[in-house]
Design an enzyme around this catalytic site. Structure first.
Site, PDB file in Angstrom:
ATOM      1  N   SER A 223       1.520  41.334  10.668  1.00  0.00           N
ATOM      2  CA  SER A 223       2.629  41.046   9.766  1.00  0.00           C
ATOM      3  C   SER A 223       2.236  41.383   8.330  1.00  0.00           C
ATOM      4  O   SER A 223       1.091  41.694   8.047  1.00  0.00           O
ATOM      5  CB  SER A 223       2.998  39.568   9.857  1.00  0.00           C
ATOM      6  OG  SER A 223       2.018  38.814   9.165  1.00  0.00           O
ATOM      7  N   LYS A 224       3.214  41.291   7.470  1.00  0.00           N
ATOM      8  CA  LYS A 224       3.016  41.658   6.059  1.00  0.00           C
ATOM      9  C   LYS A 224       1.920  40.839   5.382  1.00  0.00           C
ATOM     10  O   LYS A 224       1.319  41.283   4.419  1.00  0.00           O
ATOM     11  CB  LYS A 224       4.328  41.469   5.294  1.00  0.00           C
ATOM     12  CG  LYS A 224       5.322  42.561   5.584  1.00  0.00           C
ATOM     13  CD  LYS A 224       6.209  42.783   4.372  1.00  0.00           C
ATOM     14  CE  LYS A 224       6.922  44.108   4.400  1.00  0.00           C
ATOM     15  NZ  LYS A 224       7.748  44.357   5.556  1.00  0.00           N
ATOM     16  N   ARG A 225       1.695  39.642   5.892  1.00  0.00           N
ATOM     17  CA  ARG A 225       0.655  38.804   5.317  1.00  0.00           C
ATOM     18  C   ARG A 225      -0.686  39.529   5.322  1.00  0.00           C
ATOM     19  O   ARG A 225      -1.514  39.378   4.453  1.00  0.00           O
ATOM     20  CB  ARG A 225       0.489  37.531   6.152  1.00  0.00           C
ATOM     21  CG  ARG A 225       1.168  36.302   5.616  1.00  0.00           C
ATOM     22  CD  ARG A 225       1.026  35.215   6.643  1.00  0.00           C
ATOM     23  NE  ARG A 225       1.400  35.728   7.970  1.00  0.00           N
ATOM     24  CZ  ARG A 225       0.818  35.371   9.103  1.00  0.00           C
ATOM     25  NH1 ARG A 225      -0.145  34.495   9.108  1.00  0.00           N
ATOM     26  NH2 ARG A 225       1.225  35.875  10.260  1.00  0.00           N
ATOM     27  N   TYR A 226      -0.887  40.316   6.381  1.00  0.00           N
ATOM     28  CA  TYR A 226      -2.167  40.999   6.549  1.00  0.00           C
ATOM     29  C   TYR A 226      -2.266  42.230   5.654  1.00  0.00           C
ATOM     30  O   TYR A 226      -3.331  42.596   5.194  1.00  0.00           O
ATOM     31  CB  TYR A 226      -2.338  41.398   8.009  1.00  0.00           C
ATOM     32  CG  TYR A 226      -3.638  42.103   8.281  1.00  0.00           C
ATOM     33  CD1 TYR A 226      -4.843  41.404   8.240  1.00  0.00           C
ATOM     34  CD2 TYR A 226      -3.667  43.470   8.560  1.00  0.00           C
ATOM     35  CE1 TYR A 226      -6.037  42.052   8.472  1.00  0.00           C
ATOM     36  CE2 TYR A 226      -4.862  44.123   8.796  1.00  0.00           C
ATOM     37  CZ  TYR A 226      -6.047  43.414   8.755  1.00  0.00           C
ATOM     38  OH  TYR A 226      -7.221  44.062   8.981  1.00  0.00           O
TER      39      TYR A 226
END
Ligand code: GLU
Length: 451
Positions: A223-226
């Site tokens: 996900s974008k968090r990564y």
């Protein structure tokens, strides 16, 4: 004829996971001399938009995943789904129900007249589900059994006249003659529902292969968090498409001999679904960066230079007019030192700066260790050097080192710091040669005033 499809919903830009699904479909088709169909699942008008479709098509094109058929657009095929929904109604396999569709009422104000909505509003078509066991022989996971007792009646057509994903998908896969459905594990739960539709319509059920999802190193779906999850973000940072394709191929599949750098042609030759891992694939940015660096290093300098131009412009190191030959020499020198092309601005800036650099404290400390006389001699000798190539420059430096009884590093380290404001970089004599006599001498003179 073997036929597969990639069927993105344009509800966002192309995710790495979707790109990998597209790639595996593409490889499977090419390996078996089948066809690769592209279908845009854009029936959800609220979430789809033209721009996103264009972007997805551009990303696929950039990756080189060209389709043999399509793109088809589900939004243009509504009548086909209606026809089959009606057939199921007529055969008593489905029923109508008035359902308040919040989506339809919310949207109706903004909607242009369309092919949908000619039927009276507010009636959904619902498929009757009878309890039964459904078995699927998944080409990656092996046999999976579902109990349809756990599946409730399924909406085929929503009350706004648009089809549900599961229904449109089955109708299209059948109409388009799709023989193998290769998609992410997140669709496993849709498979029994879709099989029920195939059975009710007396259609042959295609083969299924569900690919394990791409996970973050710490667990959870990528996900974008990564970090960047969209193909476009990698393109914009200057990843080469063949490196990204290579990396995506290795996420869940390994060619014989566990080789890392594999061309598309080789992938096609070696690809088989039976070699796709059952376990989740873990995304590793370091590995992608390593692969990309290898591809950049091996690529033709002219191509990498062309690709670097926008990054150099963005970093305001060059304008609209630039000396391409100079850029090519710089890129040739530096292309072995980049993980992705957006780094060119950072590592090449001293080639474009005025004589006076804004030295770091570390660089200044190195520079200060130089003897002023030695510096003068260096400037003189370089000024007098006719053939300003790396070999001759090295000769000049070695003579000065020997003549002044210095250690090599005593000249080389300050010199590198003075010319590039860095302590590491490409071969110093090549660097000087690319920088050219004028810029080198000007910068050395400027530094000389500070000694
Ligand atoms: N539109 C679906 C998606 O983007 C396609 C799923 C499928 O391949 O059946 O996830």
């Amino acid at each position: 004829m073997l036929k597969v499809r990639f069927a993105p919903s344009p509800s966002g830009s192309l995710h790495l996971g979707s790109a990998r699904t597209a790639l595996f479909n593409f490889l499977f088709a090419k390996a078996k001399e089948g066809k690769f169909v592209l279908r845009i699942e854009d029936t959800n008008r609220q979430r789809s938009n033209k721009e996103l479709v264009e972007k997805i098509l551009a990303d696929l094109h950039w990756l080189g995943l060209h389709c043999d058929e399509g793109p088809y657009f589900q939004s243009e095929r509504i009548n086909i789904y209606r026809k089959y929904a009606k057939q199921l109604l007529d055969e008593g396999k489905a029923y109508e129900e008035s359902r308040q569709s919040p989506v339809a009422s919310h949207q109706s104000k903004h909607r242009e007249p369309s092919t949908e909505n000619r039927e009276p509003k507010g009636k959904a078509v619902i498929f009757k589900v009878h309890p039964q066991k459904i078995k699927v022989k998944d080409l990656i996971h092996g046999e999976i059994e579902f109990d349809s007792g756990e599946i409730k009646d399924q909406v085929l057509m929503k009350s706004d006249g648009s089809p549900t994903y599961n229904f449109a998908c089955v109708v299209d896969d059948n109409e388009m003659g799709i023989t193998h459905i290769i998609r992410g594990d997140d669709h496993i739960s849709n498979t029994p529902k879709q099989i029920l539709f195939y059975q009710a319509l007396n259609w042959q059920v295609p083969k299924f292969a569900h690919m394990p999802l791409i996970m973050e190193p710490g667990g959870g779906r990528l996900s974008k968090r990564y970090g960047a999850t969209a193909v476009g973000e990698y393109r914009e940072k200057g990843y080469l498409s063949e490196a990204l394709v290579n990396y995506l191929a290795l996420l869940g599949w390994a060619p014989a001999g566990n080789r890392e750098i594999v061309s598309l042609t080789e992938m096609i030759k070696n690809f088989s679904l039976s070699k796709v891992n059952k376990t989740k694939a873990i995304f590793n940015i370091d590995k992608l960066n390593w692969l990309n660096a290898q591809y950049i290093k091996q690529a033709e300098t002219k191509r990498i230079t062309e690709l670097c131009v926008p990054f150099l412009q963005e970093a305001q190191l060059i304008s609209e007019n630039y000396d391409f030959d100079y850029l090519e020499r710089i890129v040739n020198l530096l292309k072995g030192r980049m993980k992705y092309l957006a780094q060119i601005g950072e590592i090449a800036d001293y080639f474009f700066s005025p004589a006076k650099l804004n030295y770091s404290a570390e660089a200044m400390e190195k520079i200060k260790k130089l003897d002023k006389e030695v510096w003068r001699e260096l400037i003189k000798q370089l000024t007098d050097l006719d053939n300003f190539d790396a070999e001759n420059i090295e000769k000049v430096c070695r003579q000065i080192i020997a003549g002044n009884k210095m250690k090599g590093g005593e000249l080389i380290h300050p010199l590198r710091a003075a010319l590039s404001n860095m302590s590491v970089g490409p071969g110093l004599f090549e660097l000087i040669s690319v920088l050219g006599k004028e810029k080198t001498v000007d910068r050395l003179k400027e530094v000389g005033t500070r000694l």
